[in-house]
Design a protein around this motif. Structure first.
Motif, PDB file in Angstrom:
ATOM      1  N   UNK A 136      85.032   3.690  -2.565  1.00  0.00           N
ATOM      2  CA  UNK A 136      85.768   2.548  -2.013  1.00  0.00           C
ATOM      3  C   UNK A 136      85.622   1.379  -2.985  1.00  0.00           C
ATOM      4  N   UNK A 137      86.420   0.319  -2.825  1.00  0.00           N
ATOM      5  CA  UNK A 137      86.287  -0.846  -3.709  1.00  0.00           C
ATOM      6  C   UNK A 137      85.129  -1.776  -3.320  1.00  0.00           C
ATOM      7  N   UNK A 138      84.302  -1.382  -2.373  1.00  0.00           N
ATOM      8  CA  UNK A 138      83.245  -2.255  -1.865  1.00  0.00           C
ATOM      9  C   UNK A 138      82.306  -2.763  -2.968  1.00  0.00           C
ATOM     10  N   UNK A 139      81.844  -1.883  -3.854  1.00  0.00           N
ATOM     11  CA  UNK A 139      80.924  -2.302  -4.915  1.00  0.00           C
ATOM     12  C   UNK A 139      81.625  -3.198  -5.931  1.00  0.00           C
ATOM     13  N   UNK A 140      82.865  -2.868  -6.294  1.00  0.00           N
ATOM     14  CA  UNK A 140      83.619  -3.708  -7.232  1.00  0.00           C
ATOM     15  C   UNK A 140      83.824  -5.101  -6.647  1.00  0.00           C
ATOM     16  N   UNK A 141      84.130  -5.162  -5.355  1.00  0.00           N
ATOM     17  CA  UNK A 141      84.297  -6.451  -4.684  1.00  0.00           C
ATOM     18  C   UNK A 141      82.967  -7.207  -4.616  1.00  0.00           C
ATOM     19  N   UNK A 142      81.871  -6.473  -4.406  1.00  0.00           N
ATOM     20  CA  UNK A 142      80.548  -7.086  -4.354  1.00  0.00           C
ATOM     21  C   UNK A 142      80.208  -7.746  -5.693  1.00  0.00           C
ATOM     22  N   UNK A 143      80.497  -7.071  -6.797  1.00  0.00           N
ATOM     23  CA  UNK A 143      80.226  -7.654  -8.118  1.00  0.00           C
ATOM     24  C   UNK A 143      80.961  -8.979  -8.258  1.00  0.00           C
ATOM     25  N   UNK A 144      82.215  -9.004  -7.869  1.00  0.00           N
ATOM     26  CA  UNK A 144      83.000 -10.236  -7.993  1.00  0.00           C
ATOM     27  C   UNK A 144      82.479 -11.334  -7.072  1.00  0.00           C
ATOM     28  N   UNK A 145      82.057 -10.972  -5.860  1.00  0.00           N
ATOM     29  CA  UNK A 145      81.497 -11.963  -4.940  1.00  0.00           C
ATOM     30  C   UNK A 145      80.178 -12.521  -5.476  1.00  0.00           C
ATOM     31  N   UNK A 146      79.356 -11.660  -6.065  1.00  0.00           N
ATOM     32  CA  UNK A 146      78.099 -12.126  -6.647  1.00  0.00           C
ATOM     33  C   UNK A 146      78.360 -13.033  -7.849  1.00  0.00           C
ATOM     34  N   UNK A 147      79.332 -12.688  -8.669  1.00  0.00           N
ATOM     35  CA  UNK A 147      79.682 -13.509  -9.832  1.00  0.00           C
ATOM     36  C   UNK A 147      80.122 -14.911  -9.393  1.00  0.00           C
ATOM     37  N   UNK A 148      80.763 -15.002  -8.223  1.00  0.00           N
ATOM     38  CA  UNK A 148      81.262 -16.281  -7.713  1.00  0.00           C
ATOM     39  C   UNK A 148      80.175 -17.116  -7.022  1.00  0.00           C
ATOM     40  N   UNK A 149      79.000 -16.519  -6.778  1.00  0.00           N
ATOM     41  CA  UNK A 149      77.913 -17.192  -6.066  1.00  0.00           C
ATOM     42  C   UNK A 149      76.915 -17.761  -7.070  1.00  0.00           C
ATOM     43  N   UNK A 150      76.969 -19.056  -7.298  1.00  0.00           N
ATOM     44  CA  UNK A 150      76.107 -19.678  -8.309  1.00  0.00           C
ATOM     45  C   UNK A 150      74.620 -19.585  -7.969  1.00  0.00           C
ATOM     46  N   UNK A 151      74.269 -19.353  -6.710  1.00  0.00           N
ATOM     47  CA  UNK A 151      72.857 -19.213  -6.358  1.00  0.00           C
ATOM     48  C   UNK A 151      72.355 -17.786  -6.614  1.00  0.00           C
ATOM     49  N   UNK A 152      73.264 -16.838  -6.799  1.00  0.00           N
ATOM     50  CA  UNK A 152      72.884 -15.446  -7.041  1.00  0.00           C
ATOM     51  C   UNK A 152      73.073 -15.040  -8.496  1.00  0.00           C
ATOM     52  N   UNK A 153      74.138 -15.525  -9.122  1.00  0.00           N
ATOM     53  CA  UNK A 153      74.519 -15.097 -10.463  1.00  0.00           C
ATOM     54  C   UNK A 153      73.611 -15.718 -11.518  1.00  0.00           C
ATOM     55  N   UNK A 154      73.145 -14.891 -12.440  1.00  0.00           N
ATOM     56  CA  UNK A 154      72.311 -15.356 -13.546  1.00  0.00           C
ATOM     57  C   UNK A 154      72.979 -14.888 -14.839  1.00  0.00           C
ATOM     58  N   UNK A 155      73.474 -15.823 -15.636  1.00  0.00           N
ATOM     59  CA  UNK A 155      74.102 -15.432 -16.899  1.00  0.00           C
ATOM     60  C   UNK A 155      73.159 -14.567 -17.740  1.00  0.00           C
ATOM     61  N   UNK A 156      73.717 -13.538 -18.356  1.00  0.00           N
ATOM     62  CA  UNK A 156      72.938 -12.661 -19.217  1.00  0.00           C
ATOM     63  C   UNK A 156      72.287 -11.494 -18.522  1.00  0.00           C
ATOM     64  N   UNK A 157      72.503 -11.334 -17.216  1.00  0.00           N
ATOM     65  CA  UNK A 157      71.880 -10.216 -16.493  1.00  0.00           C
ATOM     66  C   UNK A 157      72.905  -9.230 -15.929  1.00  0.00           C
ATOM     67  N   UNK A 158      74.109  -9.241 -16.461  1.00  0.00           N
ATOM     68  CA  UNK A 158      75.137  -8.255 -16.153  1.00  0.00           C
ATOM     69  C   UNK A 158      75.388  -7.492 -17.449  1.00  0.00           C
ATOM     70  N   UNK A 159      75.075  -6.189 -17.462  1.00  0.00           N
ATOM     71  CA  UNK A 159      75.056  -5.417 -18.704  1.00  0.00           C
ATOM     72  C   UNK A 159      75.988  -4.222 -18.683  1.00  0.00           C
ATOM     73  N   UNK A 160      76.527  -3.938 -19.845  1.00  0.00           N
ATOM     74  CA  UNK A 160      77.412  -2.797 -20.050  1.00  0.00           C
ATOM     75  C   UNK A 160      76.788  -1.815 -21.023  1.00  0.00           C
TER      76      UNK A 160
END
Length: 178
Positions: A36-60
């Motif tokens: 389902x798109x649930x995880x993809x949507x979760x990534x985007x919601x986390x990216x939009x949350x400044x209290x959760x998102x930490x630059x440099x900790x999303x890796x490919x």
């Protein structure tokens, strides 16, 4: 950027932190990896949350040709009132699963977290997969999630043994919905 030998012959994974140009590729990896798109949507919601998102900790993890094959995300959570990280979502394109792309992305994200001075990472995941990175049952540290789950699936990794490990209930970012 680092190169990690993969499990498949002649495969080397190139790992790097996400950039703004990677957002569509990250979504595509998560959409392909989950039913389902649930995880993809979760990534985007986390990216939009400044209290959760930490630059440099999303890796490919990229193929030698530059295709995004694996993904690992660390975001801010808390144990009681003490800051920690939560690992997930982690995803790998189906054609690259069981070839080291996921492990390469996770290892790179954990290394980046250590470099940024983080001390604790939590994951709710496969009991046979995450111990390879050093994760152990979180209950051994007195850490528990705000929902029922077996001990073997709720794990913790101490990144800095010189700092005290908090105990208590995990407080996830709002995007997790718990």
């Amino acid at each position: 950027m680092t190169t990690t030998p993969g499990a498949a012959p002649n495969t080397a994974w190139i790992t790097r932190a996400e950039t703004g140009a990677d957002l569509a590729a990250i979504r595509a990896v998560n959409l392909a990896a989950f039913p389902t798109p649930e995880e993809a949507d979760l990534v985007e919601a986390l990216r939009a949350d400044s209290s959760a998102w930490i630059p440099g900790l999303s890796w490919l993890a990229l193929t030698p040709g530059g295709t995004a094959a694996g993904f690992a995300l660390l975001t801010r959570c808390h144990v009681g009132d003490v800051p920690a990280l939560t690992l997930g979502p982690c995803a790998v394109l189906p054609d690259h699963q069981r070839r080291g792309a996921g492990s390469a992305a996770v290892r790179a994200a954990l290394h980046a977290a250590r470099e940024q001075g983080e001390s604790l990472v939590l994951v709710l995941g496969h009991a046979a997969y995450y111990p390879r990175f050093g994760f152990v049952p979180a209950s051994g540290h007195g850490i528990r999630p705000p929902f029922d789950v077996s001990d073997e699936h709720m794990m913790a990794l101490v990144l800095d043994a010189a700092r005290p490990v908090p105990s208590g209930v995990i407080r996830y970012p709002a995007a997790f919905g718990v």
